[in-house]
Design an enzyme around this catalytic site. Sequence first.
Site, PDB file in Angstrom:
ATOM      1  CG  ASP A   1      -0.246   0.241   2.522  1.00 53.04           C
ATOM      2  OD1 ASP A   1       0.676  -0.549   2.833  1.00 53.04           O
ATOM      3  OD2 ASP A   1      -0.600   1.190   3.247  1.00 53.04           O
TER       4      ASP A   1
ATOM      5  CD  GLU B   1       4.075   1.429   6.996  1.00 54.39           C
ATOM      6  OE1 GLU B   1       4.726   1.918   7.932  1.00 54.39           O
ATOM      7  OE2 GLU B   1       3.858   2.039   5.929  1.00 54.39           O
TER       8      GLU B   1
END
Length: 458
Positions: free
Chosen positions: A96, A160
């Site tokens: 991500d 994250e």
Amino acid sequence: MEQSPQHSAISGTVAALMPRAREELAELVAFRSVADAEQFPPRECVAAAEWIARALLEEGFGDVRLLDTPDGTVSVYGELTGPEGAPTVLLYAHYDVQPPLDEAAWTSPPFELTERDGRWYGRGAADCKGGVLMHLLALRALRAAGGVPVGIKVIVEGSEEQGTGGLERYAEQHPELLAADAIVIGDTGNFRAGQPTVTAILRGMAMVRVQVDTLAGNLHSGAFGGAAPDALSALIRILDSLRDEDGSTVVDGLAGDGRWTGTDYPEDVFRADAGVLDGVALIGSGSVADRLWARPAVTVLGIDCPPVVGATPSVQASAGALVSLRVPPGVDASAASELLAAHLRARAPWGARVTVRATGEGQPFRADTASPAYASMAAAMREAYDGVEMAVVGQGGSIPLTSTLAGLYPKAEILLIGLSEPAARIHAVDESVSPEELERMSVAEALFLSRYAATARG
């Protein structure tokens, strides 16, 4: 520095694989994998996860899974069995990415990997899709050199950057899944290009959304301004209370006088790295390293208010902000979040109604740099970087899973490395990665895995 036969074989393989790595990184960067459904479709994240799962299967991983984590995002897990009696190493990265901010401000499209001036530009190129490629390159080089000498687990996280804790909670619910003798977190970076670096500490993070309400609705500023309480002005006053006159972070009840005793960060070097404009002073007190790695730091990440273009002459009834607080090791992030919320509420002027909601959290981490794995990494980095000694620094950012893994596996040796360096501009417009750093760090990781296997065998 003369290369060993193993180094020559590994570095030659990685060099030959770099064109393929560029193509693969371009495919990964093309996924708009921001883990926020309000900004990009969740399908983009799922597609990135599926790409990584296929890559692991192609590398011979026998157990590859997509993990549905409690925050609604998907992480990728893979396991490669090692030789009998060999230690197990967990390799971490995340797919991500941060939002691209203003896409029009990018020199080239953020989700299209573009080569320019010897660097590869694109959102996630360094943070941390490049980390996925670093792990793949290291494993491919070892396979070509005779085989991977350790058991490997790979975990690639899907949230994250958003700090919503999905993988942390999943790991706590399945404590056997990520158990390993050593853990390589591939999400930090080098102090500067050409200087191999491990990160010894991570600051923790607490993120909150603050909402200020003062009126039932917006009012005409000519008719009501001067007496009607302005929510935006109230918010500005509240946010201003988070810094004292020299810019140091101030949160009631939170100490701000920590000292860093590791590698120094000269102020002139920091100013150049950060692109501080001439005549503009740095904020805070103490050394630069103190401020970055040993003390709390607050940042206002965004404000909900009318933009300048299209603004009307109105007294604002409501305003909001997203506030991030970084905290050093020794400070509990949950406690810091509560102190931040209490500070914001206590600073409300004019009886304004203030609500604060925690939106993300990650605990700080301190590594044991005297462990055997660090000796193996220092030797591997020295070899990969032609005799340059490994630096040990702090990291102002947070990787929330790290402290979770440290708690779950207290005997595991945790090392933090990666591809970021000052020119990478992670989280900013025109993020990029140096292909030379990707190549050399992949070589270093392969050499580390080989050395660590030999050390574990005694």
